[in-house]
Scaffold this active site. Structure first.
Site, PDB file in Angstrom:
ATOM      1  N   LYS A 179      26.090  30.418  57.534  1.00  0.00           N
ATOM      2  CA  LYS A 179      26.591  30.876  56.239  1.00  0.00           C
ATOM      3  C   LYS A 179      27.778  31.817  56.473  1.00  0.00           C
ATOM      4  O   LYS A 179      27.620  32.958  56.912  1.00  0.00           O
ATOM      5  CB  LYS A 179      25.501  31.623  55.458  1.00  0.00           C
ATOM      6  N   GLY A 202      28.415  42.518  59.794  1.00  0.00           N
ATOM      7  CA  GLY A 202      28.880  42.929  58.476  1.00  0.00           C
ATOM      8  C   GLY A 202      28.634  44.402  58.254  1.00  0.00           C
ATOM      9  O   GLY A 202      28.480  45.169  59.211  1.00  0.00           O
ATOM     10  N   GLY A 239      23.207  45.138  56.729  1.00  0.00           N
ATOM     11  CA  GLY A 239      22.427  44.968  57.960  1.00  0.00           C
ATOM     12  C   GLY A 239      21.043  45.571  57.828  1.00  0.00           C
ATOM     13  O   GLY A 239      20.049  44.991  58.273  1.00  0.00           O
ATOM     14  N   GLU A 274      25.455  43.354  64.186  1.00  0.00           N
ATOM     15  CA  GLU A 274      26.697  43.997  64.623  1.00  0.00           C
ATOM     16  C   GLU A 274      27.317  44.590  63.368  1.00  0.00           C
ATOM     17  O   GLU A 274      27.793  43.848  62.511  1.00  0.00           O
ATOM     18  CB  GLU A 274      27.602  42.954  65.289  1.00  0.00           C
ATOM     19  N   CYS A 320      35.838  45.871  63.127  1.00  0.00           N
ATOM     20  CA  CYS A 320      34.733  46.784  63.466  1.00  0.00           C
ATOM     21  C   CYS A 320      35.180  47.733  64.553  1.00  0.00           C
ATOM     22  O   CYS A 320      34.674  48.840  64.663  1.00  0.00           O
ATOM     23  CB  CYS A 320      33.535  46.006  63.978  1.00  0.00           C
ATOM     24  N   GLU A 338      32.910  54.691  57.403  1.00  0.00           N
ATOM     25  CA  GLU A 338      33.763  53.532  57.697  1.00  0.00           C
ATOM     26  C   GLU A 338      34.536  53.139  56.439  1.00  0.00           C
ATOM     27  O   GLU A 338      33.936  52.864  55.403  1.00  0.00           O
ATOM     28  CB  GLU A 338      32.931  52.343  58.182  1.00  0.00           C
TER      29      GLU A 338
HETATM   30  C1  UN1 Z   1      35.075  42.739  64.925  1.00  0.00           C
HETATM   31  O1  UN1 Z   1      35.924  43.396  64.343  1.00  0.00           O
HETATM   32  O2  UN1 Z   1      33.946  42.595  64.430  1.00  0.00           O
HETATM   33  O3  UN1 Z   1      37.652  43.784  70.180  1.00  0.00           O
HETATM   34  C2  UN1 Z   1      35.320  41.996  66.177  1.00  0.00           C
HETATM   35  C3  UN1 Z   1      38.184  43.315  69.167  1.00  0.00           C
HETATM   36  C4  UN1 Z   1      38.024  41.846  68.882  1.00  0.00           C
HETATM   37  C5  UN1 Z   1      36.758  41.579  68.148  1.00  0.00           C
HETATM   38  C6  UN1 Z   1      36.539  42.430  66.926  1.00  0.00           C
HETATM   39  N1  UN1 Z   1      38.054  41.118  70.114  1.00  0.00           N
HETATM   40  O4  UN1 Z   1      38.824  44.003  68.392  1.00  0.00           O
END
Ligand code: UN1
Length: 510
Positions: A189, A242, A247, A264, A298, A398
């Site tokens: 999804k 997300g 989460g 994550e 992230c 965040e």
């Molecule tokens: C993310 O933002 O969830 O290290 C992944 C990084 C990328 C992956 C980010 N290779 O910024």
């Protein structure tokens, strides 16, 4: 390829294609017939496509298909499963530019970064293809004579894969490739903001030769599609990337059934700049990590923790460079900062600008970006606050946008405290020329990823990816660590002594 594209396409609505779900090897409509649209964040008049708004009934069919496909797929030798991953990687490489263009159109990141996103998917397809030949366990001596001891990995069953919009090709690959090579089947999804990228990826996976039912795609909302996947008694493992709030909700639901769950989630990643740092190099890393992907990673840097003697020198350089960044449609090679994903994202960033104004000093940015060609997109100016205290809300929460907080500190000890004093722990970096300070930071930072003299983004696919504290729940993606999410360990003992041997008892003195 044209033929393959046509298969997900249920025919145009006007000029705009309607895409289908992929269940049991067929492109199908939803049970309800409802659809939703995906729009270009650089120009919200541009409708990328119509997509099926799935529901629990569609999830039920996808889960059934994955269940039916599982016995034959798990019985397929892992090296043969790996060959289909290689083929997927090859097809993605052949179609890299087409995928990257579609990715920029649907998600907004600049085209060079979109190519990187697709490349990250290709890298993990090849890496995990190789795992098909290497999926090793341990073979160890037994404490008893004439006894063999070893461990093997086995697939868990059906993997529910729930992915975000910010890496709409890479992250689905990070999750699906290890799940599939290990012998699981998948119900996927994707985020409602990027169903087209997901569809294009699944088309290539189908063409690569994944058998019907091994990969199933159900588009739709989190509540209509995500929750039924998480709640399904037949889905054994969930992987979700997300927001932390989602989460936690997923963890509570999955916990009721004791499901394997890999999360994550958020980050509040910091770059520490010590007084001896190469400031020009630090500025490059900070700009790239804070404003690349418009701050929507992230791993994005949202805090710069600077030793007081160099705050002014760093800030002067940062401000000048941030003001000069070219904002625009990511399809233009010269664009450096693309749009935010959607209007709610702009509103969220605006709300943090208000919070930041009350807490600290705005140096640059802080507004929706305006100008030629920007009026129909979700653009926001690269923004820097200074004088931020580590515990201020803009230093703690965040924001997921182009907003950077500069936090002055007295010394290395205070820098480490500030870096660690957040609820997240994904990525951190230090700029210094002092090798001892660099090694201390490598030891002291409470994050799953540490960089020295580089920004906080850019993790490679062959090392574990994930974070400490509320960034996740202890699992890792990428690297061979990813296989731990998608396999059960089985320890096997073979006694060929021909007699009863008792571990912990027979071999003891007396
Ligand atoms: C993310 O933002 O969830 O290290 C992944 C990084 C990328 C992956 C980010 N290779 O910024």
């Amino acid at each position: 390829m044209t033929e393959t594209i046509a298969r997900s396409d249920a025919g145009p609505t006007g000029d705009i294609p309607t895409r289908r779900l992929f269940i049991a090897g067929e492109w199908v409509d939803t049970v309800s017939g409802r659809t939703f649209e995906s729009r270009n964040p650089a120009d919200s008049r541009d409708v990328v496509g119509h997509f099926q708004a799935g529901s629990a009934a569609d999830v039920g069919m996808a889960v059934k298909a994955a269940e039916m496909a599982f016995p034959a797929w798990r019985a397929t030798p892992a090296p043969k499963r790996g060959e289909i991953l290689y083929r997927t990687g090859q097809l993605m490489a052949e179609h890299k530019e087409r995928l990257a263009r579609a990715l920029t159109r649907e998600m907004g990141k600049v085209i060079a970064e979109a190519r990187g996103d697709v490349q990250e998917g290709i890298d993990i397809a090849f890496l995990m293809g190789g795992e098909g030949r290497r999926m090793f366990g341990d073979t160890v001596p037994s404490e008893l004579p004439d006894k063999w001891a070893m461990s093997i990995r086995q697939p868990i069953g059906i993997a529910g894969i729930i992915t975000p919009w910010n890496f709409p090709i890479a992250i689905p690959c990070w999750k699906m490739m290890p799940a599939l090579v290990a012998g699981n089947t998948v119900v996927f999804k994707p985020a409602s903001d990027t169903p087209h990228c997901a569809t294009l990826l699944v088309e290539l996976m189908a063409e690569a030769g994944f058998p019907p039912g091994t990969v199933n795609l159900v588009t739709g909302s989190g509540s209509d599609v995500g929750d039924p996947i998480v709640d399904s008694p037949d889905v054994a493992v969930i992987s979700f990337t997300g927001h932390s709030a989602n989460g936690k909700l997923i963890a509570a639901r999955a916990g009721r059934r004791l499901k394997r769950l890999s999360l994550e989630l958020g980050g509040k990643n910091a770059i520490a700049v010590l007084r001896d740092a190469d400031l020009d190099l630090a500025v490059e890393g900070i700009l790239w990590s804070a404003f690349g992907t418009t701050g929507q990673r992230c791993t994005a840097c949202s805090r710069v923790v600077v030793e007081e003697p160099v705050v002014d020198a760093l800030l002067t350089r940062l401000e000048a460079r941030a003001r000069a960044l070219r904002i625009g449609d990511g399809q233009e090679e010269a664009t450096e900062v693309g749009p935010l994903i959607n209007e709610p994202a702009v509103e969220k960033v605006e709300s943090y600008i208000e919070i930041g104004r009350a807490e600290a000093e705005l140096v640059t940015g802080g507004r929706r970006a305006t100008g030629e060609g920007l009026s129909d997109g979700h653009y926001f100016e690269p923004t820097i606050f200074t004088g931020v205290h580590p515990m201020d809300r803009i230093g703690q929460e965040e924001i997921f946008g182009p907003v950077l907080s500069v936090i002055p500190v007295a010394d290395y000890e205070a820098a480490v405290t500030a870096v660690n004093q957040v609820r997240y722990g994904l990525s951190a970096s230090i700029y210094t020329r002092d090798v001892n300070a660099a090694f201390r930071a490598m030891r002291d930072f409470e994050t799953g990823i540490v960089y020295v003299n580089a920004g906080t983004t850019g993790a490679e696919t062959h090392l574990p990816f994930g974070g400490w504290k509320e960034t996740g729940n202890g699992h890792r993606e990428a690297g061979h660590a990813a296989l731990d999410t998608y396999t059960e360990w089985k320890s096997i003992y073979v006694d060929f002594s021909g007699r009863l041997q008792k571990a912990q008892i027979d071999n003891q003195p007396g």
